[in-house]
Design a protein around this motif. Structure first.
Motif, PDB file in Angstrom:
ATOM      1  N   GLU A  33       0.802  -1.222   0.000  1.00  0.00           N
ATOM      2  CA  GLU A  33       0.000   0.000   0.000  1.00  0.00           C
ATOM      3  C   GLU A  33       0.841   1.281   0.000  1.00  0.00           C
ATOM      4  O   GLU A  33       0.515   2.218  -0.743  1.00  0.00           O
ATOM      5  N   PRO A  34       1.948   1.364   0.768  1.00  0.00           N
ATOM      6  CA  PRO A  34       2.757   2.590   0.716  1.00  0.00           C
ATOM      7  C   PRO A  34       3.294   2.866  -0.689  1.00  0.00           C
ATOM      8  O   PRO A  34       3.293   4.006  -1.148  1.00  0.00           O
ATOM      9  N   ASP A  37       0.421   4.039  -2.982  1.00  0.00           N
ATOM     10  CA  ASP A  37       0.084   5.432  -2.686  1.00  0.00           C
ATOM     11  C   ASP A  37       1.102   6.386  -3.308  1.00  0.00           C
ATOM     12  O   ASP A  37       0.739   7.423  -3.869  1.00  0.00           O
ATOM     13  N   ALA A  40       0.580   6.497  -7.074  1.00  0.00           N
ATOM     14  CA  ALA A  40      -0.634   7.264  -7.399  1.00  0.00           C
ATOM     15  C   ALA A  40      -0.364   8.765  -7.282  1.00  0.00           C
ATOM     16  O   ALA A  40      -0.809   9.550  -8.125  1.00  0.00           O
ATOM     17  N   ALA A  41       0.386   9.171  -6.260  1.00  0.00           N
ATOM     18  CA  ALA A  41       0.729  10.587  -6.092  1.00  0.00           C
ATOM     19  C   ALA A  41       1.603  11.068  -7.247  1.00  0.00           C
ATOM     20  O   ALA A  41       1.422  12.181  -7.759  1.00  0.00           O
TER      21      ALA A  41
END
Length: 71
Positions: A33-34, A37, A40-41
């Motif tokens: 997940e990190p 994320d 995605a950023a």
């Protein structure tokens, strides 16, 4: 580590002047997940910058990677 990508000339970024080097902002987030994320950023950032968006979709004509031994 040094990464360099060269692109063919394109009118979309003909006036862009980049004076070598600098922090790439590469994110070393853990897999999972990190990392999702962080990716995605990065994608949101690229999509907000028209020049980066054009370059992101362009294929480089040459790539060079230099690795230095830690010491």
């Amino acid at each position: 580590m040094e990464f360099q990508a060269c692109f063919a000339e394109d009118p979309a970024w003909a006036d862009l002047h980049v004076n070598g080097g600098g922090d790439s902002g590469f994110d070393h987030a853990a897999i999972g997940e990190p990392r999702a994320d962080a990716l995605a950023a990065t994608r949101r950032f690229i999509e907000q910058e028209p020049l980066l968006s054009v370059m992101w979709r362009s294929a480089p004509i040459d790539i060079g990677v230099t690795l230095d031994r830690a010491g």
